[in-house]
Design an enzyme around this catalytic site. Structure first.
Site, PDB file in Angstrom:
ATOM      1  N   ASP A   1      -1.250   6.781   6.579  1.00 43.09           N
ATOM      2  CA  ASP A   1      -2.429   5.634   6.108  1.00 43.09           C
ATOM      3  C   ASP A   1      -2.807   4.687   7.422  1.00 43.09           C
ATOM      4  O   ASP A   1      -1.883   4.010   7.660  1.00 43.09           O
ATOM      5  CB  ASP A   1      -1.923   4.983   4.848  1.00 43.09           C
ATOM      6  CG  ASP A   1      -2.827   3.966   4.477  1.00 43.09           C
ATOM      7  OD1 ASP A   1      -3.914   3.641   5.130  1.00 43.09           O
ATOM      8  OD2 ASP A   1      -2.692   3.307   3.328  1.00 43.09           O
TER       9      ASP A   1
ATOM     10  N   LYS B   1     -12.767  -1.309   7.606  1.00 46.22           N
ATOM     11  CA  LYS B   1     -11.896  -2.328   8.494  1.00 46.22           C
ATOM     12  C   LYS B   1     -12.641  -2.176   9.971  1.00 46.22           C
ATOM     13  O   LYS B   1     -13.072  -3.116  10.590  1.00 46.22           O
ATOM     14  CB  LYS B   1     -10.749  -2.318   8.305  1.00 46.22           C
ATOM     15  CG  LYS B   1     -10.098  -2.483   6.626  1.00 46.22           C
ATOM     16  CD  LYS B   1      -9.012  -2.045   6.235  1.00 46.22           C
ATOM     17  CE  LYS B   1      -8.466  -1.901   4.935  1.00 46.22           C
ATOM     18  NZ  LYS B   1      -8.853  -3.178   3.917  1.00 46.22           N
TER      19      LYS B   1
ATOM     20  N   TRP C   1       0.905  -1.113  -0.154  1.00 42.26           N
ATOM     21  CA  TRP C   1       0.094  -0.071   0.059  1.00 42.26           C
ATOM     22  C   TRP C   1       1.027   1.347  -0.072  1.00 42.26           C
ATOM     23  O   TRP C   1       0.773   2.216  -0.785  1.00 42.26           O
ATOM     24  CB  TRP C   1      -1.011   0.015   1.267  1.00 42.26           C
ATOM     25  CG  TRP C   1      -2.193  -1.035   0.879  1.00 42.26           C
ATOM     26  CD1 TRP C   1      -2.206  -2.227   1.729  1.00 42.26           C
ATOM     27  CD2 TRP C   1      -2.814  -1.084  -0.204  1.00 42.26           C
ATOM     28  NE1 TRP C   1      -3.269  -3.047   1.210  1.00 42.26           N
ATOM     29  CE2 TRP C   1      -3.760  -2.280  -0.184  1.00 42.26           C
ATOM     30  CE3 TRP C   1      -3.340  -0.065  -1.201  1.00 42.26           C
ATOM     31  CZ2 TRP C   1      -4.801  -2.668  -0.840  1.00 42.26           C
ATOM     32  CZ3 TRP C   1      -4.383  -0.729  -2.152  1.00 42.26           C
ATOM     33  CH2 TRP C   1      -4.977  -1.528  -1.955  1.00 42.26           C
TER      34      TRP C   1
END
Lengths: 370, 370
Positions: free
Chosen positions: B172, B196, B102
């Site tokens: 992030d 999530k 990511w």
């Protein structure tokens, strides 16, 4: 619990069978023991929802094979940016038909990315005739708003660019998507936010002629590139699963209701209830929208006595007709009646309007020329 | 109906009380007779949800007054674009710490908008020590991924940019947001997708130090400009109402569970169940993540005998442990255990892993050095 008639401009009413279905399977989707809210976006349940939703849109709108159906986030304002960022290509000029607040806002956003010409610029009271449209052939596209939600101005038919027939036509159908049949082949691109006629906020549907893909430059952010959505089947990353699920239920409901011809007929009946009252009672109500451009889904009008506007909204709400205040930028009254609004809602609101006019008699009479 | 333990990486499990609450009020929100799905985004219900959600995030994470809390759409990949488009300002250089898929994808996206340097570039097995980070003071920001969902690599503590302490740190936190306390004042910007630990797909939360607003140029699309979200209280157009509603229920649930210290303790217990089994059974399982960088929320491991991977996933699913396959780019097994995963789920999965090792004995023994 009696449900009110919700005349909100969007997010708006949903059909009760859709809500009931969402509720009934919320904890246990298809007997799997988990919620659709917990389903993985690359799992079989979401894949099936997206397949089904695309197939239903393609069937309901008769979308030709050379068009992609894409699902994006960000609502209409994101499309205001994505359209020029994707369609300008090597060109620098785009054209906008201005018929109200939303087409004006779209044209303003396009200025960030190139030059903008207006093919027509109105004051939010009517759609132009084809002969009034001035479009240069070198324009990368010509964008318009098929139904101006705030001003209540709707194009009676798809405009024709007679001077520049090869310029792709781009339509914002946010507030009248899936309310009438459309000849998709007339368009380069159609987009719509879902939260009026086709589900809930957080999803936009884009129908795009495939030869218009691939014009975006490297400076376009990944998630603003239609090509990325096309290549990934609208799963460039985690899509808004719940919105796709609701839209699929809406598409199924539209099929069950008999399709777009049926929904159009229903929209015309609903709208005519209100426009008839407005015409009947010119001392109390007035529409500034020209006949022929009056929206089937956003009936916008004013009270002759402006002081009665807030009284009208309040009394209507007490009677079970909610969210009738006009947009804060224009005031007045707006009755938004999308796919989920039963005809009964329009009939009863019309009755209420007649009753309101009796209870609040006009101070001055309007002389209507014969 | 018994709910399975859902180890999906996101969209992921939601707490049952949250699902039950959504279901119970789906047709009738607060006795008003309409669904929250039908509520106008400028109406009092949505305004109250947004106010409450912001206040709860501020309280749970102790967000200082000089930080804005913003709500965006588009998920992580939209933030990959928004961060450089908003924070580069007059600068041209950004810095990324690469610890997995990511952060690598984020750095790649940043290349559209300027030059990118890597402060550290690893192979997805560990987080770097502060001494390893090379950041130039002229960098507009330094971005990293606090928890790499695919590789299972988590920073044990917030990195320190010792060479360039004034460069804003951008995190992030998509997969570990709201799973442990964070000293927000250490950051220029924190962002997280909700699906999530904090709700469902279609919403991202951005926590931004206010002096970093206003750097975006005129070429930045309206909906990619943090300043627009700040000015409009995150209602630049119709926001994803349902996602905000679910996030607010999640925030309330986190409060009821005792807050972030409690959730962190729970995450540590869950993760240790699995890492203990992996250490116990080196002939069957292996983790490639260095101790000290092992994620509390994505336990990534492999079977020594790769042929058993699909057997493991299948047998686990049959036993009620679903979505354990590793990301398609790396294979293996990934057990994602976010806020809603009960400790019981980890304990039972650990038991299953022990049982699986017995039923599928290793063909070759691993000699672990003493």
């Amino acid at each position: 619990m009696k449900r009110p008639f919700n005349f909100a401009p969007g997010p708006a009413m949903l059909p009760e069978p859709v809500l009931t279905r969402i509720q009934s399977e919320l904890l246990d989707y298809q007997g799997l023991g988990f919620s659709i809210l917990e389903a993985g976006h690359r799992g079989p349940q979401v894949a099936e929802i997206m397949r089904s939703l695309k197939a239903r849109i393609r069937s309901l709108l008769k979308v030709p094979d050379n068009y992609d159906i894409l699902f994006c986030q960000g609502g209409g304002r994101m499309q205001f940016s994505m359209v020029p960022m994707n369609l300008l290509g090597a060109g620098t000029l785009s054209t906008y038909i201005i018929t109200g607040a939303w087409s004006k806002a779209a044209a303003k956003e396009a200025l960030r990315f190139g030059r903008v010409q207006t093919a027509y610029s109105g004051s939010g009271t009517r759609a132009p005739a084809n002969e009034e449209l001035e479009v240069l052939p070198e324009s990368s596209y010509c964008a318009y708003c098929d139904n101006e939600t705030i001003h209540g101005v709707e194009f009676p038919a798809t405009p024709m660019l007679t001077d520049a027939p090869d310029v792709p036509l781009v339509a914002d159908m946010s507030s009248n998507f899936m309310t009438r049949p459309v000849d998709v082949s007339r368009f380069g691109l159609i987009w719509a936010a879902a939260q009026k006629n086709f589900g809930i906020a957080g999803l936009s549907i884009v129908i795009l002629r495939r030869d218009l893909l691939g014009l975006a430059t490297a400076e376009v952010p990944t998630l603003l590139n239609y090509g990325v959505y096309s290549r990934t089947e609208s799963v460039p990353n985690t899509p808004p699963v719940f919105q796709l699920y609701v839209a699929n239920l809406m598409a199924e409901w539209i099929e069950n209701e008999g399709g777009l011809e049926k929904l159009n007929a229903r929209a015309l009946v609903r709208a005519s209830q209100l426009y008839t009252v407005i015409a009947e009672l010119p001392d109390t109500y007035v529409s500034h929208v020209a006949e022929g451009s009056r929206s089937r889904v956003n009936v916008v009008f004013r009270l002759r006595d402006e002081a009665l506007t807030s009284v009208f909204v309040k009394e209507a709400a007490a009677a079970g007709f909610i969210n009738l205040a006009g947009h804060r930028s224009v005031g007045g009254i707006r009755a938004s009646m999308y796919n989920a609004m039963p005809i009964e809602g329009a009939v009863k609101l019309a009755d209420f309007m007649r009753d309101f006019a009796v209870r609040h008699p006009a101070k001055t009479k309007i002389v209507v020329p014969a």
